[in-house]
Design an enzyme around this catalytic site. Sequence first.
Site, PDB file in Angstrom:
ATOM      1  N   ALA A 262       1.111  -5.838  -6.624  1.00  0.00           N
ATOM      2  CA  ALA A 262       1.262  -6.880  -5.605  1.00  0.00           C
ATOM      3  C   ALA A 262       0.576  -8.164  -6.050  1.00  0.00           C
ATOM      4  O   ALA A 262       1.091  -9.265  -5.846  1.00  0.00           O
ATOM      5  CB  ALA A 262       0.688  -6.405  -4.276  1.00  0.00           C
TER       6      ALA A 262
ATOM      7  N   LEU B  34       1.712   0.618  -1.235  1.00  0.00           N
ATOM      8  CA  LEU B  34       0.783   1.739  -1.202  1.00  0.00           C
ATOM      9  C   LEU B  34       1.269   2.876  -2.098  1.00  0.00           C
ATOM     10  O   LEU B  34       2.427   2.879  -2.533  1.00  0.00           O
ATOM     11  CB  LEU B  34       0.636   2.228   0.247  1.00  0.00           C
ATOM     12  CG  LEU B  34       0.080   1.204   1.246  1.00  0.00           C
ATOM     13  CD1 LEU B  34       0.152   1.757   2.665  1.00  0.00           C
ATOM     14  CD2 LEU B  34      -1.343   0.818   0.885  1.00  0.00           C
TER      15      LEU B  34
ATOM     16  N   HIS C 190       4.387   5.871   1.845  1.00  0.00           N
ATOM     17  CA  HIS C 190       5.416   4.880   2.159  1.00  0.00           C
ATOM     18  C   HIS C 190       6.104   5.125   3.493  1.00  0.00           C
ATOM     19  O   HIS C 190       6.261   4.201   4.296  1.00  0.00           O
ATOM     20  CB  HIS C 190       6.452   4.837   1.029  1.00  0.00           C
ATOM     21  CG  HIS C 190       5.936   4.220  -0.223  1.00  0.00           C
ATOM     22  ND1 HIS C 190       6.661   4.185  -1.400  1.00  0.00           N
ATOM     23  CD2 HIS C 190       4.759   3.605  -0.508  1.00  0.00           C
ATOM     24  CE1 HIS C 190       5.960   3.579  -2.334  1.00  0.00           C
ATOM     25  NE2 HIS C 190       4.803   3.229  -1.822  1.00  0.00           N
TER      26      HIS C 190
ATOM     27  N   LYS D 297       9.374   1.177  -4.086  1.00  0.00           N
ATOM     28  CA  LYS D 297      10.088   2.406  -4.396  1.00  0.00           C
ATOM     29  C   LYS D 297       9.099   3.415  -5.008  1.00  0.00           C
ATOM     30  O   LYS D 297       8.081   3.018  -5.575  1.00  0.00           O
ATOM     31  CB  LYS D 297      11.275   2.106  -5.329  1.00  0.00           C
ATOM     32  CG  LYS D 297      10.898   1.279  -6.578  1.00  0.00           C
ATOM     33  CD  LYS D 297      10.245   2.119  -7.648  1.00  0.00           C
ATOM     34  CE  LYS D 297       9.473   1.322  -8.616  1.00  0.00           C
ATOM     35  NZ  LYS D 297       8.497   2.137  -9.350  1.00  0.00           N
TER      36      LYS D 297
END
Length: 324
Positions: A16, A75, A80, A98
């Site tokens: 991220a 995460l 998820h 994913k």
Amino acid sequence: MADHVRWGILGAAKFARDHMGPALNAARRGRLAAIATSSEEKAAPFAALAPGLAVHLDYDALLADPDIDAVYIPLPNHMHVEWTLKALEAGKHVLVEKPMAMQAEQFDEVIAKRDATGLIAAEAYMVVHHPQWVKAKELFEAGAIGKIRRVSVAFSYDNSADGGNIRNRPETGGGAIPDIGVYAYGTVRFVTGEEPEDILSTCIERQNGVDVWSHITARFPSFHYTGVVSMRMAPFQEVVFHGDGGVMRLTAPFNAAVYGEAAVEVQDNALEVRRWRFPAANHYVHQVEAFNASVLDGAPYPCPLEFSKGTQEMIDMIWKADRG
């Protein structure tokens, strides 16, 4: 909602920080507005990227923030579904890394919640937003390689020195197939529009309870598939579509600009080659812009959960075939 989407991130994952945070802030009609992480120190790189960033010290606090329209969830894999459902229940649109889920049936609850809330929820399958893959699909559908007979995929990297990486840990849903197999299988489905009929063979090497190398062959209605994905080999990635009228090859198909330049090459039966290059495209930015358009304009999202579920169904077929 304003004329842009106000994004929050659940967790300060390195991916991220390096890729999706910048993309959320760079994409048209969007802005990175908040992050939830356990410390101000972890939030600092994001705050440098987006001045005025709100920092929440737990995930629930970000979901309760009325100034956030959508959340990006990077995460560990096993978290998820849980946090996607929580975000939807909190009234937030969701883009989740994913694989969305660890089994195909887990998609059903998320799809039902998406439909019940009327919110956008999608897996962050960025590659299909890249013009390289859009061009490949266009060429395939136009008959550039004739009748398809064979598809070959290779995608590898080496993270053997990083034992604590979530990809190397079974309790966090690790493994090469959940991490990069989604690309090796999903992109082939995207271009051809076909689904696997049978897994013909599996050869899977495991370490510490996760798959680190696999060679999979499968039968699709019109072609034979062979693919290798690994977390224990030198970096390499390539996809080849081979028909009776030509060969289409994609370079840097999964990590464009990081692994190398994204291009599509088509060689016909006269051995003449045409090449399309995409040196500047950023598929993370394209993905966020498509999501923003869905939120703000109601535009159909190019990669719905139903497509992502199909890739997980292929992975489930592989696990079942490997168990014999």
